[in-house]
Scaffold this active site. Structure first.
Site, mmCIF file in Angstrom:
data_model
loop_
_atom_site.group_PDB
_atom_site.id
_atom_site.type_symbol
_atom_site.label_atom_id
_atom_site.label_comp_id
_atom_site.label_asym_id
_atom_site.label_seq_id
_atom_site.Cartn_x
_atom_site.Cartn_y
_atom_site.Cartn_z
ATOM 1 N N ASP A 60 -4.597 -20.453 -18.596
ATOM 2 C CA ASP A 60 -4.492 -21.730 -19.313
ATOM 3 C C ASP A 60 -5.308 -21.594 -20.589
ATOM 4 O O ASP A 60 -5.768 -20.490 -20.915
ATOM 5 C CB ASP A 60 -5.015 -22.873 -18.410
ATOM 6 N N THR B 114 3.505 -6.801 -10.734
ATOM 7 C CA THR B 114 4.380 -5.683 -10.348
ATOM 8 C C THR B 114 5.833 -6.148 -10.192
ATOM 9 O O THR B 114 6.739 -5.333 -10.125
ATOM 10 C CB THR B 114 3.899 -5.016 -9.044
ATOM 11 N N ARG C 182 0.981 -7.881 5.408
ATOM 12 C CA ARG C 182 1.822 -7.787 6.604
ATOM 13 C C ARG C 182 1.573 -6.592 7.523
ATOM 14 O O ARG C 182 1.676 -6.767 8.740
ATOM 15 C CB ARG C 182 3.299 -7.871 6.193
ATOM 16 N N LYS D 179 -5.140 -16.524 -9.769
ATOM 17 C CA LYS D 179 -4.505 -16.036 -11.009
ATOM 18 C C LYS D 179 -4.462 -17.108 -12.107
ATOM 19 O O LYS D 179 -3.389 -17.527 -12.566
ATOM 20 C CB LYS D 179 -3.084 -15.551 -10.729
ATOM 21 N N ASP E 231 -7.515 -15.541 -4.800
ATOM 22 C CA ASP E 231 -6.458 -14.995 -5.664
ATOM 23 C C ASP E 231 -5.621 -16.141 -6.239
ATOM 24 O O ASP E 231 -4.530 -16.431 -5.751
ATOM 25 C CB ASP E 231 -5.607 -14.050 -4.791
ATOM 26 N N LYS F 154 -8.423 -12.203 1.604
ATOM 27 C CA LYS F 154 -7.879 -12.752 0.356
ATOM 28 C C LYS F 154 -7.202 -14.078 0.672
ATOM 29 O O LYS F 154 -6.371 -14.159 1.572
ATOM 30 C CB LYS F 154 -6.857 -11.795 -0.261
HETATM 31 O O1 C5P Z 1 2.056 -8.037 2.930
HETATM 32 P P1 C5P Z 1 1.629 -7.169 1.784
HETATM 33 O O2 C5P Z 1 0.706 -6.023 2.213
HETATM 34 O O3 C5P Z 1 2.794 -6.673 0.950
HETATM 35 O O4 C5P Z 1 0.741 -8.148 0.896
HETATM 36 C C1 C5P Z 1 0.221 -7.774 -0.342
HETATM 37 C C2 C5P Z 1 -0.553 -8.913 -0.938
HETATM 38 O O5 C5P Z 1 -0.930 -8.564 -2.258
HETATM 39 C C3 C5P Z 1 0.221 -10.220 -1.065
HETATM 40 O O6 C5P Z 1 -0.716 -11.299 -0.928
HETATM 41 C C4 C5P Z 1 0.792 -10.171 -2.457
HETATM 42 O O7 C5P Z 1 1.004 -11.444 -3.001
HETATM 43 C C5 C5P Z 1 -0.342 -9.452 -3.193
HETATM 44 N N1 C5P Z 1 0.069 -8.768 -4.418
HETATM 45 C C6 C5P Z 1 1.039 -7.774 -4.445
HETATM 46 N N2 C5P Z 1 1.369 -7.162 -5.632
HETATM 47 C C7 C5P Z 1 0.752 -7.537 -6.759
HETATM 48 C C8 C5P Z 1 -0.220 -8.527 -6.753
HETATM 49 C C9 C5P Z 1 -0.544 -9.138 -5.550
HETATM 50 O O8 C5P Z 1 1.597 -7.415 -3.415
HETATM 51 N N3 C5P Z 1 1.056 -6.902 -7.883
#
Ligand code: C5P
Length: 232
Positions: free
Chosen positions: A64, A119, A211, A61, A59, A32
């Site tokens: 517009d 979220t 992460r 998003k 990603d 992603k």
């Molecule tokens: O590091 P982590 O596993 O928390 O990363 C989750 C990824 O998913 C990040 O790129 C974050 O921006 C994205 N994301 C999220 N929750 C959402 C939409 C996207 O954690 N509702």
């Protein structure tokens, strides 16, 4: 496309991203690319990862007026990514325009999925800031149905919402879910998490993991464990 683990490459530069991905010698993970990396490096990073054989979820998003989103999606479609996204809050008309823009002359196009409510938005901020007074889970399902009505392929949602989205929109409507952690892992700043096994059981189609893989001591081993537990 079947079930898969998508690695969120939340890096600030192409150099860091490529150094990270160079560790994966056997498999080319689905990745992603988010706003940080795209705004830093532009379309060149998308082309480079595509050339290296990765599938890409871009990603960005979009949100517009329909005409602007349609034209922007046509540009993203030319980059030959696998999944694009937008905000369902842009209305059904915007989502339909996006789909038109994304569709190439030969009829092919990347998958298009919608963000319902972020979220990070909770009931209080939705009610007070956005003046949306319905319960948040109803709003999420309504936006998912709007995305389906517009012809989109699915939504990004919490793994906790994936089962309900499939009930409401059908099992072929894709659910792409971040917020996945190993039972014995660090949760970080994610509030509502699920293990890969739970996400699989509830019917998530793709999990997006950042992460727990990018910051792991052995990212390849962490990725392979996610694959084993989610895909099987
Ligand atoms: O590091 P982590 O596993 O928390 O990363 C989750 C990824 O998913 C990040 O790129 C974050 O921006 C994205 N994301 C999220 N929750 C959402 C939409 C996207 O954690 N509702």
């Amino acid at each position: 496309m079947g079930k898969d683990v998508i690695i969120a490459c939340d890096f600030a530069s192409a150099e860091q991203t490529l150094a990270f991905l160079d560790r994966f010698t056997d498999k080319k993970p689905f990745v992603k690319i988010g706003m940080e990396l795209f705004y830093a490096e532009g379309p060149a990073i998308v082309r480079e990862l595509k050339k290296r054989g990765h599938k890409i979820f871009l990603d960005l998003k979009l949100h517009d007026i329909p005409n602007t989103v349609k034209k922007a999606m046509a540009v993203l479609s030319n980059l030959d990514v696998d999944i694009c996204n937008l905000h369902a809050g842009g209305t059904v008309a915007m989502m339909q325009a996006a789909l038109e823009g994304l569709t190439r002359a030969d009829g092919t196009r990347p998958l298009l999925i919608a963000v319902t409510q972020l979220t990070s938005t909770d009931q209080q901020s939705m009610t007070e800031d956005l003046l949306i007074r319905e319960p948040i889970d109803q709003v999420v399902m309504h936006y998912a149905l709007n995305a389906k009505k517009a012809g989109l392929d699915g939504v990004v949602c919490s793994p906790l919402e994936a089962g309900k989205v499939h009930e409401v929109c059908g099992k072929n409507f894709l659910t792409v879910t971040p917020g996945v952690r190993f039972a014995d892992g660090d949760v970080g700043d994610q509030k509502r998490v699920m293990t890969p096994e739970e996400a699989k059981k509830i019917g998530s189609d793709y999990i997006v993991v950042g992460r727990p893989i990018t910051a792991a001591q052995d990212p390849v081993a962490a990725y392979e464990r996610f694959l084993r537990e989610f895909v099987g």
